[in-house]
Design an enzyme around this catalytic site. Structure first.
Site, PDB file in Angstrom:
ATOM      1  N   HIS A  12      -7.930  -0.738   5.930  1.00 36.29           N
ATOM      2  CA  HIS A  12      -8.288  -1.988   6.609  1.00 36.29           C
ATOM      3  C   HIS A  12      -8.905  -2.943   5.590  1.00 36.29           C
ATOM      4  O   HIS A  12      -9.758  -2.538   4.798  1.00 36.29           O
ATOM      5  CB  HIS A  12      -9.286  -1.685   7.737  1.00 36.29           C
ATOM      6  CG  HIS A  12      -9.640  -2.896   8.530  1.00 36.29           C
ATOM      7  ND1 HIS A  12      -8.812  -3.435   9.484  1.00 36.29           N
ATOM      8  CD2 HIS A  12     -10.725  -3.702   8.486  1.00 36.29           C
ATOM      9  CE1 HIS A  12      -9.376  -4.514   9.987  1.00 36.29           C
ATOM     10  NE2 HIS A  12     -10.541  -4.697   9.398  1.00 36.29           N
ATOM     11  N   ASN A  57       0.836  -1.210   0.000  1.00 37.63           N
ATOM     12  CA  ASN A  57       0.000   0.000   0.000  1.00 37.63           C
ATOM     13  C   ASN A  57       0.869   1.258   0.000  1.00 37.63           C
ATOM     14  O   ASN A  57       0.541   2.256  -0.641  1.00 37.63           O
ATOM     15  CB  ASN A  57      -0.958   0.002   1.196  1.00 37.63           C
ATOM     16  CG  ASN A  57      -2.193  -0.809   0.912  1.00 37.63           C
ATOM     17  OD1 ASN A  57      -3.051  -0.396   0.129  1.00 37.63           O
ATOM     18  ND2 ASN A  57      -2.273  -1.992   1.505  1.00 37.63           N
ATOM     19  N   ILE A  61      -0.994  -0.832  17.836  1.00 38.78           N
ATOM     20  CA  ILE A  61      -2.165  -0.053  18.245  1.00 38.78           C
ATOM     21  C   ILE A  61      -1.649   1.240  18.860  1.00 38.78           C
ATOM     22  O   ILE A  61      -0.702   1.239  19.643  1.00 38.78           O
ATOM     23  CB  ILE A  61      -3.018  -0.865  19.246  1.00 38.78           C
ATOM     24  CG1 ILE A  61      -3.668  -2.026  18.486  1.00 38.78           C
ATOM     25  CG2 ILE A  61      -4.061   0.014  19.917  1.00 38.78           C
ATOM     26  CD1 ILE A  61      -4.401  -3.002  19.359  1.00 38.78           C
ATOM     27  N   LEU A  62      -2.259   2.353  18.461  1.00 36.23           N
ATOM     28  CA  LEU A  62      -1.814   3.657  18.955  1.00 36.23           C
ATOM     29  C   LEU A  62      -2.654   4.055  20.176  1.00 36.23           C
ATOM     30  O   LEU A  62      -3.866   3.811  20.209  1.00 36.23           O
ATOM     31  CB  LEU A  62      -1.958   4.703  17.844  1.00 36.23           C
ATOM     32  CG  LEU A  62      -1.095   4.432  16.601  1.00 36.23           C
ATOM     33  CD1 LEU A  62      -1.555   5.275  15.416  1.00 36.23           C
ATOM     34  CD2 LEU A  62       0.381   4.696  16.906  1.00 36.23           C
ATOM     35  N   ASN A 116      -6.125   5.185   7.948  1.00 33.76           N
ATOM     36  CA  ASN A 116      -5.710   3.777   7.951  1.00 33.76           C
ATOM     37  C   ASN A 116      -6.442   3.039   6.845  1.00 33.76           C
ATOM     38  O   ASN A 116      -7.559   3.403   6.481  1.00 33.76           O
ATOM     39  CB  ASN A 116      -6.057   3.134   9.302  1.00 33.76           C
ATOM     40  CG  ASN A 116      -5.614   1.686   9.384  1.00 33.76           C
ATOM     41  OD1 ASN A 116      -4.506   1.339   8.933  1.00 33.76           O
ATOM     42  ND2 ASN A 116      -6.453   0.827   9.922  1.00 33.76           N
ATOM     43  N   GLU A 134     -10.606   4.082  19.330  1.00 33.04           N
ATOM     44  CA  GLU A 134     -11.162   2.727  19.236  1.00 33.04           C
ATOM     45  C   GLU A 134     -10.718   2.117  17.906  1.00 33.04           C
ATOM     46  O   GLU A 134     -11.039   2.647  16.835  1.00 33.04           O
ATOM     47  CB  GLU A 134     -12.699   2.758  19.316  1.00 33.04           C
ATOM     48  CG  GLU A 134     -13.237   3.230  20.658  1.00 33.04           C
ATOM     49  CD  GLU A 134     -13.121   4.738  20.857  1.00 33.04           C
ATOM     50  OE1 GLU A 134     -13.080   5.473  19.850  1.00 33.04           O
ATOM     51  OE2 GLU A 134     -13.042   5.172  22.028  1.00 33.04           O
TER      52      GLU A 134
HETATM   53  C1  GRF Z   1      -3.148  -4.611   3.997  1.00 34.35           C
HETATM   54  O1  GRF Z   1      -4.039  -5.661   3.711  1.00 34.35           O
HETATM   55  C2  GRF Z   1      -3.835  -3.543   4.789  1.00 34.35           C
HETATM   56  O2  GRF Z   1      -5.195  -3.403   4.488  1.00 34.35           O
HETATM   57  C3  GRF Z   1      -3.683  -4.033   6.211  1.00 34.35           C
HETATM   58  O3  GRF Z   1      -2.415  -4.644   6.242  1.00 34.35           O
HETATM   59  C4  GRF Z   1      -2.043  -5.060   4.941  1.00 34.35           C
HETATM   60  C5  GRF Z   1      -0.742  -4.397   4.641  1.00 34.35           C
HETATM   61  O4  GRF Z   1      -0.180  -4.822   3.422  1.00 34.35           O
HETATM   62  N1  GRF Z   1      -3.861  -2.945   7.148  1.00 34.35           N
HETATM   63  P1  GRF Z   1       1.008  -4.004   2.775  1.00 34.35           P
HETATM   64  O5  GRF Z   1       2.129  -3.942   3.803  1.00 34.35           O
HETATM   65  O6  GRF Z   1       0.488  -2.635   2.444  1.00 34.35           O
HETATM   66  O7  GRF Z   1       1.403  -4.781   1.556  1.00 34.35           O
END
Ligand code: GRF
Length: 193
Positions: A111, A16, A94-95, A109, A145
Site C-alpha cells: 500500500h 511491483n 476488495i476481497l 498487500n 478490513e
Molecule cells: C502501487 O503504488 C501499490 O502500492 C498500489 O498500487 C500501485 C500498483 O502499481 N497498491 P504497480 O501495478 O505495481 O506498478
C-alpha cells in the site's frame, strides 16, 4: 531449498510484480511464482509476466453475478496452480471476508502510504494536502478490513516542498520495489522456520 509457490494478483501496470519477478530470479530467493492473475484482461503487467515466461490467467470480474462467484473461481484457479501465498500488487478488487478467511494470514498487500495513515485511494495527494514531511509505503497482511492488517514492513521517503503527486508517487514507488521483495522474503523464511 523448497521454494514456496506464490501467486501475484494485479490489475494494471505491474511494476511491483516485476520487482517480485526479479527477486524470484535470484537462486536463493524462497519463492517461485506459479501464477500471475489479473481481473483486467488489458493489464499491462500480464504482458510483462508472459514475456518472463510465467503462467498468467485473466478473469474479468464483471462477467460474474457477484463478488463471491468471482472469488470462488479465483480460489479454484489458485488451488489448481498449487499456490500457498498470495501477493496483491496493485490488485484493485476488495476481497470478501470469506475469501480472506480461506487464505488466513497468507495474503500480503503493498500500500502506498505509511499505514495506518491514508488507507484507501489517493494516498500521495492526501499526504501532500496534509503537509506531511514523511511519506512512504507499507507491506501488510490482508484481513477483511481494507488496509488494516498487521504491518510486516514499511519504507519512508521525505516529502519535498516542490513535490507534485507524480513526483512523490515515483519516489515512493522506488521504495515499494525494494520493500515488497524484502518483506516477502522475511515472511516466507519465518513461515518455513
Ligand atoms: C502501487 O503504488 C501499490 O502500492 C498500489 O498500487 C500501485 C500498483 O502499481 N497498491 P504497480 O501495478 O505495481 O506498478
Amino acid at each position: 531449498m523448497d521454494r514456496i509457490p506464490i501467486a501475484i494478483l494485479i490489475s494494471g501496470r505491474g511494476s511491483n510484480m516485476q520487482a517480485l519477478i526479479e527477486a524470484c530470479a535470484r537462486p536463493d530467493y524462497p519463492a517461485r511464482i506459479v501464477l500471475v492473475f489479473s481481473n483486467n484482461e488489458k493489464a499491462a503487467g500480464l504482458k510483462i509476466a508472459q514475456d518472463a515466461g510465467l503462467a498468467t490467467h485473466a478473469l474479468d470480474h464483471r462477467q460474474f453475478a457477484s463478488r463471491s462467484a468471482f472469488e470462488a473461481q479465483l480460489h479454484k484457479i489458485l488451488q489448481k496452480a498449487g499456490v500457498r501465498v498470495i501477493c496483491l500488487a496493485g490488485f484493485m478488487r476488495i476481497l470478501t471476508s470469506e475469501f480472506v478467511k480461506a487464505w488466513d494470514g497468507r495474503i500480503l498487500n503493498i500500500h502506498p502510504s505509511l499505514l495506518p495513515k491514508y488507507p484507501g485511494l489517493d494516498t500521495h495527494k492526501r499526504a501532500l494536502d496534509s503537509g506531511d514531511a514523511i511519506h512512504g509505503c507499507t507491506v501488510h497482511l490482508v484481513i477483511p478490513e481494507v488496509d488494516l492488517g498487521p504491518i510486516l514492513g514499511q519504507a519512508s521517503v521525505p516529502v519535498r516542498p516542490s513535490d507534485t503527486v507524480d513526483v512523490l508517487a515515483r519516489r515512493v514507488l522506488k521504495e515499494e520495489h525494494q520493500l515488497y521483495p524484502d518483506v516477502l522474503e522475511r515472511y516466507l523464511r519465518n513461515m518455513t522456520a
